[in-house]
Design an enzyme around this catalytic site. Structure first.
Site, PDB file in Angstrom:
ATOM      1  N   SER A   1       0.841  -1.200   0.000  1.00  0.00           N
ATOM      2  CA  SER A   1       0.000   0.000   0.000  1.00  0.00           C
ATOM      3  C   SER A   1       0.869   1.239   0.000  1.00  0.00           C
ATOM      4  O   SER A   1       1.901   1.285   0.682  1.00  0.00           O
ATOM      5  CB  SER A   1      -0.884   0.002   1.244  1.00  0.00           C
ATOM      6  OG  SER A   1      -1.436   1.289   1.443  1.00  0.00           O
TER       7      SER A   1
ATOM      8  N   TYR B   1      -2.136   5.855  -3.926  1.00  0.00           N
ATOM      9  CA  TYR B   1      -3.024   7.020  -3.791  1.00  0.00           C
ATOM     10  C   TYR B   1      -2.198   8.199  -4.267  1.00  0.00           C
ATOM     11  O   TYR B   1      -1.004   8.285  -3.968  1.00  0.00           O
ATOM     12  CB  TYR B   1      -3.394   7.266  -2.326  1.00  0.00           C
ATOM     13  CG  TYR B   1      -4.350   6.288  -1.711  1.00  0.00           C
ATOM     14  CD1 TYR B   1      -5.584   6.003  -2.274  1.00  0.00           C
ATOM     15  CD2 TYR B   1      -4.025   5.668  -0.497  1.00  0.00           C
ATOM     16  CE1 TYR B   1      -6.461   5.118  -1.676  1.00  0.00           C
ATOM     17  CE2 TYR B   1      -4.907   4.782   0.109  1.00  0.00           C
ATOM     18  CZ  TYR B   1      -6.114   4.515  -0.489  1.00  0.00           C
ATOM     19  OH  TYR B   1      -6.978   3.643   0.109  1.00  0.00           O
TER      20      TYR B   1
ATOM     21  N   THR C   1      -5.962   3.354  -6.820  1.00  0.00           N
ATOM     22  CA  THR C   1      -7.244   3.237  -6.116  1.00  0.00           C
ATOM     23  C   THR C   1      -8.096   4.477  -6.357  1.00  0.00           C
ATOM     24  O   THR C   1      -7.681   5.599  -6.048  1.00  0.00           O
ATOM     25  CB  THR C   1      -7.007   3.025  -4.615  1.00  0.00           C
ATOM     26  OG1 THR C   1      -6.233   1.830  -4.452  1.00  0.00           O
ATOM     27  CG2 THR C   1      -8.328   2.872  -3.864  1.00  0.00           C
TER      28      THR C   1
ATOM     29  N   LYS D   1      -8.375   0.204  -9.359  1.00  0.00           N
ATOM     30  CA  LYS D   1      -9.039  -0.459  -8.224  1.00  0.00           C
ATOM     31  C   LYS D   1     -10.197   0.397  -7.722  1.00  0.00           C
ATOM     32  O   LYS D   1     -10.043   1.604  -7.516  1.00  0.00           O
ATOM     33  CB  LYS D   1      -8.026  -0.665  -7.089  1.00  0.00           C
ATOM     34  CG  LYS D   1      -8.600  -1.285  -5.816  1.00  0.00           C
ATOM     35  CD  LYS D   1      -7.491  -1.633  -4.835  1.00  0.00           C
ATOM     36  CE  LYS D   1      -8.010  -2.272  -3.571  1.00  0.00           C
ATOM     37  NZ  LYS D   1      -8.594  -1.318  -2.614  1.00  0.00           N
TER      38      LYS D   1
ATOM     39  N   HIS E   1     -14.100  -1.170  -1.662  1.00  0.00           N
ATOM     40  CA  HIS E   1     -13.100  -0.835  -0.639  1.00  0.00           C
ATOM     41  C   HIS E   1     -13.454  -1.491   0.705  1.00  0.00           C
ATOM     42  O   HIS E   1     -13.201  -0.942   1.768  1.00  0.00           O
ATOM     43  CB  HIS E   1     -13.016   0.688  -0.481  1.00  0.00           C
ATOM     44  CG  HIS E   1     -11.651   1.205  -0.078  1.00  0.00           C
ATOM     45  ND1 HIS E   1     -10.853   1.929  -0.920  1.00  0.00           N
ATOM     46  CD2 HIS E   1     -10.956   1.102   1.081  1.00  0.00           C
ATOM     47  CE1 HIS E   1      -9.731   2.277  -0.289  1.00  0.00           C
ATOM     48  NE2 HIS E   1      -9.767   1.772   0.932  1.00  0.00           N
TER      49      HIS E   1
HETATM   50  C1  FNR Z   1      -7.870  -1.094   3.223  1.00  0.00           C
HETATM   51  N1  FNR Z   1      -8.015  -0.926   1.850  1.00  0.00           N
HETATM   52  C2  FNR Z   1      -7.082  -0.162   1.158  1.00  0.00           C
HETATM   53  N2  FNR Z   1      -7.148  -0.063  -0.190  1.00  0.00           N
HETATM   54  C3  FNR Z   1      -6.214   0.623  -0.887  1.00  0.00           C
HETATM   55  O1  FNR Z   1      -6.293   0.684  -2.120  1.00  0.00           O
HETATM   56  N3  FNR Z   1      -5.180   1.239  -0.219  1.00  0.00           N
HETATM   57  C4  FNR Z   1      -5.047   1.192   1.138  1.00  0.00           C
HETATM   58  O2  FNR Z   1      -4.100   1.735   1.704  1.00  0.00           O
HETATM   59  C5  FNR Z   1      -6.053   0.493   1.872  1.00  0.00           C
HETATM   60  N4  FNR Z   1      -5.991   0.438   3.243  1.00  0.00           N
HETATM   61  C6  FNR Z   1      -6.857  -0.391   3.920  1.00  0.00           C
HETATM   62  C7  FNR Z   1      -6.695  -0.556   5.297  1.00  0.00           C
HETATM   63  C8  FNR Z   1      -7.513  -1.458   5.985  1.00  0.00           C
HETATM   64  C9  FNR Z   1      -7.332  -1.634   7.450  1.00  0.00           C
HETATM   65  C10 FNR Z   1      -8.507  -2.193   5.283  1.00  0.00           C
HETATM   66  C11 FNR Z   1      -9.380  -3.208   5.979  1.00  0.00           C
HETATM   67  C12 FNR Z   1      -8.685  -2.005   3.926  1.00  0.00           C
HETATM   68  C13 FNR Z   1      -9.040  -1.668   1.086  1.00  0.00           C
HETATM   69  C14 FNR Z   1      -8.522  -3.039   0.689  1.00  0.00           C
HETATM   70  O3  FNR Z   1      -7.507  -2.949  -0.279  1.00  0.00           O
HETATM   71  C15 FNR Z   1      -9.650  -3.919   0.101  1.00  0.00           C
HETATM   72  O4  FNR Z   1     -10.266  -3.257  -0.971  1.00  0.00           O
HETATM   73  C16 FNR Z   1     -10.702  -4.285   1.139  1.00  0.00           C
HETATM   74  O5  FNR Z   1     -10.105  -4.553   2.391  1.00  0.00           O
HETATM   75  C17 FNR Z   1     -11.488  -5.502   0.685  1.00  0.00           C
HETATM   76  O6  FNR Z   1     -12.506  -5.828   1.575  1.00  0.00           O
HETATM   77  P1  FNR Z   1     -12.333  -6.904   2.760  1.00  0.00           P
HETATM   78  O7  FNR Z   1     -11.562  -8.068   2.204  1.00  0.00           O
HETATM   79  O8  FNR Z   1     -11.598  -6.210   3.859  1.00  0.00           O
HETATM   80  O9  FNR Z   1     -13.732  -7.220   3.132  1.00  0.00           O
END
Ligand code: FNR
Length: 383
Positions: A111, A133, A159, A258, A282
């Protein structure tokens, strides 16, 4: 499947262990959604509403769960999604996620909101992707993209579902701020979680201090524990398809968008030269009343399948969820919270356990359906 040493027999068990180990502010950051938080239940009930129609007597003594994503083999049809601030759930937690993924032979996504620099992943092996990002200074963003390329990231995920910061009201209520300010209000709760305090914060203190938002340009770096000003982590409300085209031009590897839920956006992604999309809301952390990703998947598949890679995330807690996504035409899945529960519960062995459990569930579900390889999974499996 790997041996159980944690007393955890499904993702829900790992979740419970994680919940007990983490202070409230960290747990809520991992777990919760936005506004009225209808999205997580919607993601789950959309999966639960899909049923299978198994076939029998198909000789399923050799199940092959391997597949190819962006030209690279993956041992299982899913990857670890990008999750920022994993380093606050476990000491240098991103390393544990990356190592467990490499050991299991599945891709790991770094990330751009990680507490570790992309360079720190260079020697870990495995198939690595990088998620971006955009910051206000696009040149600095482009720099980090170049660095990701230099350390061997094979795919860039941009994203798009957070054009503005999400409304995480619980941060105001739990006293942790965005997301980990240490203060008098939350001190009792932090002290009530001594294993986290010594195992995470203690180890950082002994090794040079609390982690920063590592990939941030130097001028913008600040301590995660002290909290960030809203909007400090990214600025992409002025981003449009032209901005995406510029990124496409500077990235030589697989280019993935994404947070796509509309088939017309998937078509646009194809037009600007993307190699793939992630159908995702997300994990219900962006817009509360977004359609469930698994419900939006069929239309996106119809629009672009065969022309680009379609991945899906949001709500996956079982291997059977992954099989459902593949049955609806996804080329693979990503998991966010499922592997973070493992991380927060036990570090690398916990992540390995989460991957093992999901992989074993995928394999068993395929056998029950009479399917021996990933390419045999299609709509006929549902009914
Ligand atoms: C995320 N997600 C996320 N997505 C992204 O593109 N960059 C990021 O830095 C983050 N950070 C992040 C932190 C935490 C704690 C969570 C739970 C999620 C979203 C992640 O990539 C993904 O899309 C979701 O977590 C998918 O859903 P589930 O598997 O958590 O239900």
């Amino acid at each position: 499947m790997g041996m159980d040493t944690l007393g955890c027999f499904n993702i829900a068990d790992l979740r419970e262990k994680a919940r007990r180990r983490l202070p409230l502010g960290v747990w809520e950051y991992l777990e919760r959604g936005v506004e009225d938080e209808t999205g997580m239940d919607r993601n789950r009930s959309a999966f639960d509403g899909l049923t299978f129609r198994p076939r029998v007597l198909r000789k399923v003594d050799a199940i092959d769960t391997r597949t190819t994503i962006f030209g690279q083999e993956s041992a299982l049809p899913f990857a670890i999604a990008p999750t920022g601030a994993a380093g606050i759930m476990w000491y240098r937690g991103d390393h544990d996620l990356a190592r467990a993924a490499a050991a299991a032979g599945i891709p790991f996504t770094i990330s751009s909101a990680s507490t570790m620099d992309v360079e720190e992943f260079a020697d870990l092996g495995g198939n690595r992707w990088f998620q971006l990002y955009l910051w206000e200074n696009r040149e600095l963003s482009h720099d980090v993209v170049r660095r990701a390329h230099e350390v061997g990231c094979e795919a860039l995920f941009v994203t798009l579902d957070l054009p503005v910061p999400p409304n995480r009201e619980y941060l105001a209520h739990n006293g942790f701020g965005m997301p980990f300010a240490l203060n008098r209000r939350n001190l009792p709760d932090i002290l009530a979680h001594p294993r986290w305090l010594t195992g995470v914060i203690g180890r950082y203190m002994l090794s040079g201090g609390i982690p920063k938002q590592a990939n941030l340009p130097k001028a913008m770096k600040h301590s995660v524990i002290r909290g960030a000003k809203p909007g400090a982590l990214f600025k992409q409300d002025d981003l449009d398809w032209d901005g995406i085209k510029r990124l496409r031009d500077i990235w030589q590897g697989a280019f993935v968008l994404k947070g796509i839920l509309h088939p017309d956006d998937a078509r646009m992604a194809l037009e600007v030269g993307a190699d793939g999309v992630v159908v995702s809301n997300h994990g219900a952390r962006a817009l509360d009343h977004s359609v469930a990703a698994i419900d939006a998947l069929p239309e996106v598949v119809e629009a672009v399948s065969g022309k680009m890679t379609v991945l899906l995330d949001s709500g996956i807690r079982r291997g059977s969820d992954i099989v459902k996504a593949l049955a609806l035409g996804a080329d693979g899945a990503m998991v966010g919270r499922a592997t973070l529960y493992g991380l927060a519960a036990a570090g690398e062995p916990g992540v390995a356990r989460a991957i093992d459990l999901l992989g074993d569930e995928v394999s068993r579900t395929m056998a029950m359906l009479g399917l021996s390889s990933i390419d045999q999974i299609d709509r006929a499996a549902l009914g």
